[in-house]
Enzyme design. Sequence first.
Site, PDB file in Angstrom:
ATOM      1  N   TYR A  90       0.797  -1.222   0.000  1.00  0.00           N
ATOM      2  CA  TYR A  90       0.000   0.000   0.000  1.00  0.00           C
ATOM      3  C   TYR A  90       0.831   1.275   0.000  1.00  0.00           C
ATOM      4  O   TYR A  90       0.273   2.363  -0.026  1.00  0.00           O
ATOM      5  CB  TYR A  90      -0.947   0.006   1.200  1.00  0.00           C
ATOM      6  N   GLY A  91       2.139   1.191   0.034  1.00  0.00           N
ATOM      7  CA  GLY A  91       2.972   2.393   0.123  1.00  0.00           C
ATOM      8  C   GLY A  91       4.116   2.365  -0.870  1.00  0.00           C
ATOM      9  O   GLY A  91       3.903   2.325  -2.082  1.00  0.00           O
ATOM     10  N   THR A  92       5.338   2.375  -0.362  1.00  0.00           N
ATOM     11  CA  THR A  92       6.528   2.483  -1.215  1.00  0.00           C
ATOM     12  C   THR A  92       6.818   1.209  -2.002  1.00  0.00           C
ATOM     13  O   THR A  92       7.711   1.215  -2.850  1.00  0.00           O
ATOM     14  CB  THR A  92       7.771   2.860  -0.391  1.00  0.00           C
ATOM     15  N   LEU A  93       6.055   0.143  -1.769  1.00  0.00           N
ATOM     16  CA  LEU A  93       6.196  -1.078  -2.565  1.00  0.00           C
ATOM     17  C   LEU A  93       5.225  -1.129  -3.744  1.00  0.00           C
ATOM     18  O   LEU A  93       5.280  -2.043  -4.556  1.00  0.00           O
ATOM     19  CB  LEU A  93       6.005  -2.323  -1.682  1.00  0.00           C
TER      20      LEU A  93
ATOM     21  N   GLU B 178      10.524  -4.192   6.308  1.00  0.00           N
ATOM     22  CA  GLU B 178       9.447  -3.750   7.190  1.00  0.00           C
ATOM     23  C   GLU B 178       9.791  -3.921   8.676  1.00  0.00           C
ATOM     24  O   GLU B 178       8.944  -3.679   9.534  1.00  0.00           O
ATOM     25  CB  GLU B 178       8.147  -4.486   6.857  1.00  0.00           C
TER      26      GLU B 178
END
Length: 170
Positions: A42-45, A113
């Site tokens: 949901y973010g930088t991936l 993470e």
Amino acid sequence: MASVDRPEGRGESTSPVADPAAHPAPASVREPEPEELPFFVYGTLRPGEVNHDLFLRGRTAAEEPARLPDAALYEGPGYPYAVDRPGSAIAGELIVPAPGAYGELLVALDLLEEYGGPGHPGNIYDRIAREALRPDGTPVRAWVYLAAPPLAHRLAGSGTQIPGGDWLRR
């Protein structure tokens, strides 16, 4: 409200893990092999973001839009945190690892993470199996990294929620 940063001295890495198997845990402390599920990111991936290129490029068999129900998204220092929140949803992608890439990818993402295993006190995120929804509403069980409970509690009190739950539209 102000954004809540990671604990001092910690931060999300933006460099890939050269050899994640170089420092395996001793056999006596290894957790059981996790179920091979797709990942909900949901973010930088997400595609187009820095960690997608560093960690996922060439390691995926499929990527498709999805939503994670009962979760909210909060600002972090350059990346977001997802937390449990009934009635909310966040946008992201389902990532299916390429054949043969699952184990290496799981180790790399756990390191990125800062996930040390179930209940580990140093976890920034916990890796949880949750149901994500494809655009047609079909549920898919997937791994998702949610803010660990102490951080999630701080975010609820003083974090900045991302309206609409979409990191790319903030």
